[in-house]
Write an enzyme that holds these catalytic residues in place. Structure first.
Site, PDB file in Angstrom:
ATOM      1  N   TYR A 137       0.838  -1.197   0.000  1.00  0.00           N
ATOM      2  CA  TYR A 137       0.000   0.000   0.000  1.00  0.00           C
ATOM      3  C   TYR A 137       0.877   1.253   0.000  1.00  0.00           C
ATOM      4  O   TYR A 137       0.576   2.231  -0.679  1.00  0.00           O
ATOM      5  CB  TYR A 137      -0.935   0.006   1.217  1.00  0.00           C
ATOM      6  CG  TYR A 137      -1.994  -1.083   1.164  1.00  0.00           C
ATOM      7  CD1 TYR A 137      -3.147  -0.918   0.408  1.00  0.00           C
ATOM      8  CD2 TYR A 137      -1.840  -2.270   1.872  1.00  0.00           C
ATOM      9  CE1 TYR A 137      -4.126  -1.904   0.353  1.00  0.00           C
ATOM     10  CE2 TYR A 137      -2.814  -3.267   1.832  1.00  0.00           C
ATOM     11  CZ  TYR A 137      -3.946  -3.081   1.073  1.00  0.00           C
ATOM     12  OH  TYR A 137      -4.907  -4.064   1.013  1.00  0.00           O
ATOM     13  N   ASN A 160     -12.466  -0.004  -5.534  1.00  0.00           N
ATOM     14  CA  ASN A 160     -12.112  -0.154  -6.943  1.00  0.00           C
ATOM     15  C   ASN A 160     -13.347  -0.629  -7.714  1.00  0.00           C
ATOM     16  O   ASN A 160     -13.870  -1.704  -7.432  1.00  0.00           O
ATOM     17  CB  ASN A 160     -10.972  -1.174  -7.068  1.00  0.00           C
ATOM     18  CG  ASN A 160     -10.593  -1.487  -8.497  1.00  0.00           C
ATOM     19  OD1 ASN A 160     -11.058  -0.850  -9.433  1.00  0.00           O
ATOM     20  ND2 ASN A 160      -9.744  -2.479  -8.659  1.00  0.00           N
ATOM     21  N   CYS A 168      -6.309  -4.580  -8.092  1.00  0.00           N
ATOM     22  CA  CYS A 168      -6.118  -4.187  -6.694  1.00  0.00           C
ATOM     23  C   CYS A 168      -5.745  -5.387  -5.827  1.00  0.00           C
ATOM     24  O   CYS A 168      -5.213  -5.210  -4.731  1.00  0.00           O
ATOM     25  CB  CYS A 168      -7.365  -3.486  -6.161  1.00  0.00           C
ATOM     26  SG  CYS A 168      -8.881  -4.442  -6.291  1.00  0.00           S
ATOM     27  N   HIS A 169      -5.977  -6.611  -6.328  1.00  0.00           N
ATOM     28  CA  HIS A 169      -5.596  -7.800  -5.564  1.00  0.00           C
ATOM     29  C   HIS A 169      -4.076  -7.931  -5.427  1.00  0.00           C
ATOM     30  O   HIS A 169      -3.590  -8.654  -4.576  1.00  0.00           O
ATOM     31  CB  HIS A 169      -6.175  -9.066  -6.208  1.00  0.00           C
ATOM     32  CG  HIS A 169      -5.731  -9.299  -7.614  1.00  0.00           C
ATOM     33  ND1 HIS A 169      -6.367  -8.721  -8.697  1.00  0.00           N
ATOM     34  CD2 HIS A 169      -4.713 -10.036  -8.129  1.00  0.00           C
ATOM     35  CE1 HIS A 169      -5.763  -9.096  -9.811  1.00  0.00           C
ATOM     36  NE2 HIS A 169      -4.745  -9.891  -9.489  1.00  0.00           N
ATOM     37  N   GLU A 195      -1.738 -16.103 -10.514  1.00  0.00           N
ATOM     38  CA  GLU A 195      -0.709 -15.317 -11.169  1.00  0.00           C
ATOM     39  C   GLU A 195       0.706 -15.800 -10.839  1.00  0.00           C
ATOM     40  O   GLU A 195       1.600 -15.721 -11.670  1.00  0.00           O
ATOM     41  CB  GLU A 195      -0.866 -13.841 -10.791  1.00  0.00           C
ATOM     42  CG  GLU A 195      -2.142 -13.246 -11.342  1.00  0.00           C
ATOM     43  CD  GLU A 195      -2.272 -11.750 -11.088  1.00  0.00           C
ATOM     44  OE1 GLU A 195      -1.331 -11.150 -10.536  1.00  0.00           O
ATOM     45  OE2 GLU A 195      -3.327 -11.189 -11.458  1.00  0.00           O
TER      46      GLU A 195
END
Length: 198
Positions: A137, A160, A168-169, A195
């Site tokens: 963050y 979001n 945003c993850h 990912e």
């Protein structure tokens, strides 16, 4: 005198689908369709997808149903909201490719009108976090030009309007722990594992 009854024509699912499609086409041709939507099933649960003429405007987790999201869209954008699955086929195709591990970024026009001010600045920075990577963050706050606005970054991620597509993850706490996520911690875990596996 007995009433005359006439046989009612039967209307089947194919007839209703045709009528729905005709309604969408007529609304588009008349310029009356401001927001088109559909719900897509994904490995992180059903997602409501909504688009305007400018681009994808909303991706929402809708485990409890889409009504609240549709109400928000009708209040904040236009009451002319209509289910139009075909119009969102390109988005669904890219989501399918993403979840199958063959797509690492989305190539979809975006309409960011639901994010304003600093939140919008944060949202536009999130795609800079590479696929398979994370950022804290604090790092996102610095990239957005306000290094001390760590809490505001958390709020921007929580609000979001385009989760999954605008990643945003990929934003985590400074200690590497996941932090919160609009779709829930399990959805965030699934996205990060997907990912990191490719």
């Amino acid at each position: 005198m007995p009433l005359m009854t006439f046989p009612q024509p039967s209307v089947g699912p194919a007839d209703l689908a045709w009528l729905r499609e005709k309604l969408v086409l007529d609304a588009e041709q008349a310029g009356l369709l401001d927001v088109a939507f559909r719900v897509a099933d994904t490995p992180v649960g059903p997602l409501l997808l909504a688009t305007t003429a400018a681009g994808l405007v909303r991706v929402a987790y809708v485990a409890d149903g889409p009504d609240a999201v549709l109400d928000e869209l009708s209040r904040r954008i236009s009451p002319r909201v209509l289910g139009s699955p075909r119009r969102l086929d390109p988005v669904v195709r890219q989501l399918d490719e993403y979840f199958s591990g063959t797509r690492t970024h989305f190539d979809i026009p975006l309409d960011l009108r639901l994010a304003g001010g600093f939140r919008r600045e944060v949202i536009t920075r999130l795609p800079d976090i590479a696929y398979g990577r994370t950022a804290s963050y604090a790092e996102v706050a610095a990239a957005a030009g306000s290094p001390r606005a760590v809490r505001a970054v958390g709020t921007a991620c929580a609000k979001n309007p385009l989760p999954v597509v605008v990643p945003c993850h990929r934003v985590v706490r400074s200690d590497g722990s996941m932090g919160n996520y609009v779709g829930g911690l399990e959805a965030k875990r699934v996205l990060l594992q997907l990912e990191s596996a490719t």
